[in-house]
Design an enzyme around this catalytic site. Sequence first.
Site, mmCIF file in Angstrom:
data_model
loop_
_atom_site.group_PDB
_atom_site.id
_atom_site.type_symbol
_atom_site.label_atom_id
_atom_site.label_comp_id
_atom_site.label_asym_id
_atom_site.label_seq_id
_atom_site.Cartn_x
_atom_site.Cartn_y
_atom_site.Cartn_z
ATOM 1 N N CYS A 35 13.491 10.537 7.390
ATOM 2 C CA CYS A 35 13.485 10.086 8.787
ATOM 3 C C CYS A 35 14.867 10.262 9.410
ATOM 4 O O CYS A 35 14.997 10.393 10.609
ATOM 5 C CB CYS A 35 13.012 8.647 8.867
ATOM 6 N N LYS A 94 0.838 -1.195 0.000
ATOM 7 C CA LYS A 94 0.000 0.000 0.000
ATOM 8 C C LYS A 94 0.875 1.247 0.000
ATOM 9 O O LYS A 94 1.522 1.579 0.976
ATOM 10 C CB LYS A 94 -0.920 0.069 1.229
HETATM 11 P P1 NAP Z 1 1.794 8.052 8.317
HETATM 12 O O1 NAP Z 1 0.361 8.323 8.537
HETATM 13 O O2 NAP Z 1 2.558 7.308 9.331
HETATM 14 O O3 NAP Z 1 1.900 7.340 6.874
HETATM 15 C C1 NAP Z 1 2.695 6.267 6.500
HETATM 16 C C2 NAP Z 1 1.868 5.180 5.841
HETATM 17 O O4 NAP Z 1 1.012 4.569 6.812
HETATM 18 C C3 NAP Z 1 0.937 5.680 4.748
HETATM 19 O O5 NAP Z 1 0.852 4.723 3.728
HETATM 20 C C4 NAP Z 1 -0.374 5.807 5.498
HETATM 21 O O6 NAP Z 1 -1.511 5.876 4.699
HETATM 22 C C5 NAP Z 1 -0.334 4.593 6.361
HETATM 23 N N1 NAP Z 1 -1.267 4.644 7.496
HETATM 24 C C6 NAP Z 1 -1.828 5.728 8.088
HETATM 25 N N2 NAP Z 1 -2.663 5.361 9.082
HETATM 26 C C7 NAP Z 1 -2.645 4.021 9.114
HETATM 27 C C8 NAP Z 1 -3.291 3.048 9.928
HETATM 28 N N3 NAP Z 1 -4.143 3.404 10.893
HETATM 29 N N4 NAP Z 1 -3.033 1.748 9.704
HETATM 30 C C9 NAP Z 1 -2.186 1.367 8.741
HETATM 31 N N5 NAP Z 1 -1.546 2.249 7.937
HETATM 32 C C10 NAP Z 1 -1.762 3.547 8.117
HETATM 33 O O7 NAP Z 1 2.531 9.398 8.058
HETATM 34 P P2 NAP Z 1 1.912 10.778 7.540
HETATM 35 O O8 NAP Z 1 0.582 11.041 8.163
HETATM 36 O O9 NAP Z 1 1.948 10.757 6.075
HETATM 37 O O10 NAP Z 1 2.985 11.795 8.122
HETATM 38 C C11 NAP Z 1 2.902 12.182 9.476
HETATM 39 C C12 NAP Z 1 4.264 12.211 10.126
HETATM 40 O O11 NAP Z 1 4.856 10.931 10.049
HETATM 41 C C13 NAP Z 1 5.300 13.118 9.472
HETATM 42 O O12 NAP Z 1 5.179 14.429 9.910
HETATM 43 C C14 NAP Z 1 6.571 12.492 9.929
HETATM 44 O O13 NAP Z 1 6.882 12.958 11.209
HETATM 45 C C15 NAP Z 1 6.262 11.023 9.989
HETATM 46 N N6 NAP Z 1 6.732 10.285 8.791
HETATM 47 C C16 NAP Z 1 7.856 9.560 8.909
HETATM 48 C C17 NAP Z 1 8.338 8.890 7.816
HETATM 49 C C18 NAP Z 1 9.589 8.087 7.891
HETATM 50 O O14 NAP Z 1 10.231 7.886 6.878
HETATM 51 N N7 NAP Z 1 9.931 7.552 9.032
HETATM 52 C C19 NAP Z 1 7.678 8.959 6.592
HETATM 53 C C20 NAP Z 1 6.494 9.686 6.514
HETATM 54 C C21 NAP Z 1 6.053 10.341 7.618
HETATM 55 P P3 NAP Z 1 -1.978 7.334 4.231
HETATM 56 O O15 NAP Z 1 -1.099 7.639 3.118
HETATM 57 O O16 NAP Z 1 -3.396 7.240 3.836
HETATM 58 O O17 NAP Z 1 -1.808 8.251 5.414
#
Ligand code: NAP
Length: 500
Positions: free
Chosen positions: A304, A195
């Site tokens: 990250c 996904k």
């Molecule tokens: P996120 O919600 O953690 O998104 C990462 C992935 O998880 C996406 O594919 C997302 O889908 C999915 N996801 C979201 N909620 C889920 C759930 N309940 N169950 C299973 N999968 C789920 O991250 P974001 O909201 O895009 O970003 C928020 C923060 O996360 C950023 O500000 C940053 O701090 C952190 N982040 C960290 C990394 C890293 O590389 N470690 C990468 C991205 C973000 P959706 O696309 O629909 O949300």
Amino acid sequence: MTAHIDASKFLDPRVAAFVSGRHAMLIGGQWLPAASGRTLDVLDPSSGKVIAAVPAGEGADVDLAVKAARKAFSGPWSSMVPAERAKLIWRLADLIEQHVDMLGPINSYECGKPIGDSRNGEVPFTAETFRYYAGWATKLNGESMTINAPGDWHAYTRREPVGVVGQIIPWNFPLAMLAWKVAPALATGCTIVLKPAEQTPIGALYFGKLVEEAGIPEGVVNIVTGFGEAAGAAMSGHPDIDKIAFTGSTEVGKMIARAATGNLKKVSLELGGKAPTIVLADADVEMAVAGASSAAFFNAGQSCGAGTRFFVHRKIYDKVMAGVAERAEKLRLGPGLDPSSELGPVVSQQQMERITRLICEGKSSGAEIVTGGGRAGDTGYFVKPTIISNTTRDMSVIREEIFGPVACAMPFDDEDLDALARDANDTEYGLAASIWTNNLGAAHRLAAKIKSGTVWINCHNFNDVTMPFGGFKQSGWGRELGAQALDLYTQTKTVAIRLP
Ligand code: NAP
Ligand code: MG
């Protein structure tokens, strides 16, 4: 520092046609809409305009994909000899390379990063990751053990694929994150339900076409686009998924770990970070300035491993700060597709608002803005590269992962490495750190004291396909890349034989 508006004028017509075309999910070798018929919009972060719609997959679609993956796992994929599998993965790597003119711009269009970073960085790295793991497919062996018990024995281990794996990836490196997960899973003989992030599904769907073209049997790689709360949650709780690999926020990582308890599926998590960039008194100032700037601003800070807390020796603090501020102010902001852009937008309005809110919280709790400090322009999701000083340990800018082009800087006075390590380790995260120095002893001593999965010395954000990457503390579980990623997708079976 100017923000251009219209990215589409830099678009090749073939890329534009693919992006704006009709999108479907790859499930069991078929291209399908969501069972609900619903779609989700994909935006160009440099303008905020809708550029595509993709299926909004949910539980029913995940079920179908899991069935297809299960069928492929118990069918052609696991009975294929490893050398055949290796050939297919290698062919996929070749195709990724050959399609750089499509994958590069698609990637930059949907996530906003500078085109050179996609074309010369992320796409080649994606191909290289597949090629590296193609090589591993034929080298996954067990061991034989010398038994202590009396009698005649033969005992050995087998390394078996874990089965059907769910892979949930973020938007910051849409193709590299896909490769870090899909490539080792294919090499070990697993089958996949992937996904992509809601913001960046198009590159993943294009990749799906290449999977077909490479001749990988249907059902081995399934791609379900959709929201995390629906498709992602259905995957983490799915009783017939054997393992979930996730990269994203620590908050969602914890939700996935909880959801996985139903069938106790294996879980690996690559989560957030708050990496220190530590500049010792003897560091080469020019190198440290370039390194700290890139640590903070590369990929608009949406990495990250981003270096977001600078610890700089007071002797060179002013020089380093002036150098980083000068670089920040010179960075040319613009759409990723414009070849002259050096810093793209952040991925979404939500991320832009989160970043600017954190900057404001810092200001109102007494921090000072050295440079930048908020949104750039009023179109698209651009944030000025920002350096913050005069922070204290409890401020949200110091504690939270900002995930934007923002770093906090702190001077330190002596070179008590224990004190320095204590400050650097004062975070719930533990993904990465960098140390800038020419003092070999201090570098290695400090590297041993830092609690993070990676320590870079005189470099930052350096990833190589051979080097394991992952987190200490709340930055995650498990290691991706290198040989260690194979452990995430295999399980060991011990076979013991009493010789008659
Ligand atoms: P996120 O919600 O953690 O998104 C990462 C992935 O998880 C996406 O594919 C997302 O889908 C999915 N996801 C979201 N909620 C889920 C759930 N309940 N169950 C299973 N999968 C789920 O991250 P974001 O909201 O895009 O970003 C928020 C923060 O996360 C950023 O500000 C940053 O701090 C952190 N982040 C960290 C990394 C890293 O590389 N470690 C990468 C991205 C973000 P959706 O696309 O629909 O949300
Ligand atoms: Mg999200």
